[in-house]
Design a protein around this motif. Structure first.
Motif, PDB file in Angstrom:
ATOM      1  N   VAL A 149       0.646   3.399   0.026  1.00 43.68           N
ATOM      2  CA  VAL A 149       1.158   3.039   1.666  1.00 43.68           C
ATOM      3  C   VAL A 149       0.755   5.050   1.867  1.00 43.68           C
ATOM      4  O   VAL A 149       1.009   5.493   1.217  1.00 43.68           O
ATOM      5  CB  VAL A 149       2.622   3.356   2.131  1.00 43.68           C
ATOM      6  N   LEU A 201       1.720   9.930  -0.597  1.00 41.33           N
ATOM      7  CA  LEU A 201       1.179   8.319  -0.330  1.00 41.33           C
ATOM      8  C   LEU A 201       1.810   7.543  -1.959  1.00 41.33           C
ATOM      9  O   LEU A 201       2.277   8.623  -2.655  1.00 41.33           O
ATOM     10  CB  LEU A 201      -0.416   8.533  -1.181  1.00 41.33           C
ATOM     11  N   ALA A 219       2.230   4.428  -4.996  1.00 35.06           N
ATOM     12  CA  ALA A 219       1.211   3.174  -4.989  1.00 35.06           C
ATOM     13  C   ALA A 219       2.023   2.770  -6.130  1.00 35.06           C
ATOM     14  O   ALA A 219       3.253   3.142  -7.275  1.00 35.06           O
ATOM     15  CB  ALA A 219       0.089   3.510  -5.169  1.00 35.06           C
ATOM     16  N   GLU A 256      -3.189   1.649   4.272  1.00 34.40           N
ATOM     17  CA  GLU A 256      -2.308   1.178   3.070  1.00 34.40           C
ATOM     18  C   GLU A 256      -3.414   0.013   2.539  1.00 34.40           C
ATOM     19  O   GLU A 256      -3.944  -0.186   2.885  1.00 34.40           O
ATOM     20  CB  GLU A 256      -1.255  -0.261   3.413  1.00 34.40           C
ATOM     21  N   ASP A 311      -3.150  -3.330   1.080  1.00 37.05           N
ATOM     22  CA  ASP A 311      -1.766  -4.332   0.967  1.00 37.05           C
ATOM     23  C   ASP A 311      -1.330  -5.301  -0.047  1.00 37.05           C
ATOM     24  O   ASP A 311      -0.549  -5.092  -0.795  1.00 37.05           O
ATOM     25  CB  ASP A 311      -2.245  -5.043   2.112  1.00 37.05           C
ATOM     26  N   LYS A 316       1.103  -2.229  -3.763  1.00 35.91           N
ATOM     27  CA  LYS A 316       1.198  -1.711  -2.842  1.00 35.91           C
ATOM     28  C   LYS A 316       1.141   0.010  -2.650  1.00 35.91           C
ATOM     29  O   LYS A 316       1.349   0.485  -3.277  1.00 35.91           O
ATOM     30  CB  LYS A 316       3.080  -1.906  -2.054  1.00 35.91           C
ATOM     31  N   LYS A 358       1.428   7.590   3.777  1.00 35.95           N
ATOM     32  CA  LYS A 358       2.502   8.312   4.587  1.00 35.95           C
ATOM     33  C   LYS A 358       2.049   9.241   5.237  1.00 35.95           C
ATOM     34  O   LYS A 358       2.662   9.330   6.131  1.00 35.95           O
ATOM     35  CB  LYS A 358       3.791   8.681   4.002  1.00 35.95           C
TER      36      LYS A 358
END
Length: 427
Positions: free
Chosen positions: A144, A191, A193, A327, A329, A142, A146
């Motif tokens: 993401v 972010l 990861a 993101e 996924d 993942k 933010k």
């Protein structure tokens, strides 16, 4: 042994590439090492850990494997990268996108490069007589975003190993940037990861054990337990065979119903929907030597960068407005990609989520194929799944904007959509 040898490492990134002649003795200049052309970050990382990486570039012949596993802490692999965007104009221009934010594709390259360095640090035994492990990116769980990442303010990436299995390593990376209103406030995570690396014996190519991990702080223990739970869930899923029960068969039929109208009675099809196959984009490339990593294979971050650019273009062409990345996924690295390979990236919008009109979601799939025309073969090397929305400022300029619903034309497409929807809902 120097007790500070494994202390947390902070690496500043420069916008200029060191001169190839700036080397001493017989040491190969960093500028001539494979893979350094990708990013200033790769250069900085390799410069900082040159002794370890030189062993990987020229491993001792017929050296034995590591005989005894070590126990290391997360802090021993923790590495920080600093981007001095506020003072380094060249670096800032290398990372600037058209909206004065950081180019996500280049950042994905850097994340993979940093995760690789951290995995090497954790697996190193500091014994020049043993052969180093071959560490490869297995997957990205993942990534993401933010908050938007500005290119005008300094940026920091901090990463460390948070979990290890027998031959696998999970690395968590946090990208932080100070508040734009008050640069002196504490860093805010922009972010996150999670990368999974696997270790192979560089001689036998078989799975190899990695050094153990001993979390020290409560936060490190919490991250370890979370990663352990995720790993157990993955193992459970791998052991299960996906069967569509009665309820899922109904979902499958419902998805296919509108698609069949498009195929059989296109004049009567819903104008707010579109066939999945009509969202396709594709590009191709020949993998070049400048894109390889220290093992001679194509750098995983480069593949992620190219996949992201195609996914962004796919979302742009689909929405008709500038998309905004949210993101990654999931990414699977199914097989290595070599220099000279003919690589084809194929993308499509798998499905959209329209329940929140302020932030409609576009889910894009990108599949990379290694194609060998002389052998008449094509194999999937990577799968990437991205989520985008539409930039708010672009949406306000288009009254009545609405994303279309994506429908499958075949059962295979419907199954892909359902499987991805279910995978997203379980994360």
């Amino acid at each position: 042994m120097d007790p500070n040898r494994y202390s947390s490492l902070t690496i500043p990134v420069n916008g200029t590439i060191p001169n190839a002649s700036d080397s001493s003795g017989d040491r190969k200049p960093i500028a001539l090492w494979p893979g350094m052309y990708h990013s200033p970050v790769t250069t900085a990382l390799w410069e900082a850990r040159s002794q370890i990486f030189e062993r990987l570039l020229d491993p001792p012949k017929d050296a034995p494997p590591q005989s005894e596993l070590l126990t290391k802490t997360p802090s021993q692999s923790r590495t920080t990268i600093l981007y001095n965007f506020s003072s380094d104009f060249i670096l800032r221009e290398q990372y600037r996108d058209p909206w004065n934010e950081v180019r996500i594709g280049k950042l994905l390259e850097d994340l993979d490069a940093l995760a690789g360095t951290i995995s090497v640090k954790h697996c190193s035994d500091d014994d020049c007589t043993t052969r180093p492990l071959l560490l490869v990116t297995a997957s990205v769980d993942k990534i993401v975003l933010k908050k938007p990442i500005s290119v005008d303010h300094d940026l920091k990436i901090v990463g460390s190993v948070i979990w290890v299995g027998r031959s696998s390593i999970e690395i968590q990376l946090d990208v932080t940037q100070s508040s734009e209103d008050d640069p002196d406030t504490s860093d805010l995570v922009a972010l996150t990861a999670n990368f999974i690396f696997v270790a192979r014996d560089s001689k036998t190519q078989k799975a190899a054990p990695v050094n153990r991990l001993s979390p020290e702080t409560e936060h490190e223990k919490f991250l370890f337990e979370q990663a352990e739970a995720r790993n157990n869930l993955k193992k459970k899923k791998r052991g299960e065979r996906r069967d569509f029960d009665g309820g899922e068969v109904n979902r499958l039929k419902a998805l296919l119903a509108e698609g069949r109208i498009f195929c059989d009675m296109p004049a009567l099809a819903d104008r707010d929907s579109i066939l999945l196959r009509d969202t396709h984009l594709e590009n191709s490339l020949i993998c070049q030597p400048q894109q390889r990593n220290i093992h001679g294979r194509i750098f995983g971050g480069f593949l992620m960068h190219r996949a992201f650019e195609l996914a962004f273009s796919t979302a742009y062409a689909f929405a008709g407005l500038v998309p905004c990345f949210l993101e990654v996924d999931h990414v699977d690295f199914l097989r290595p990609v070599d220099v000279g390979d003919f690589l084809r990236f194929k993308s499509c919008v798998l499905y959209t989520e329209l329940h929140n009109p302020d932030q409609p979601l576009i889910n894009v799939e990108v599949v990379a194929h290694v194609t060998r025309p002389e052998l008449r073969s094509s194999e999937v090397s990577n799968t990437f799944y991205f989520t985008f929305t539409v930039r708010p400022e672009a949406k306000t300029m288009k009254n009545g904007f609405r994303l279309r619903n994506v429908v499958p034309a075949t059962e295979e497409e419907a199954r892909r959509i359902l499987e991805r929807m279910d995978a997203d809902s379980m994360q």
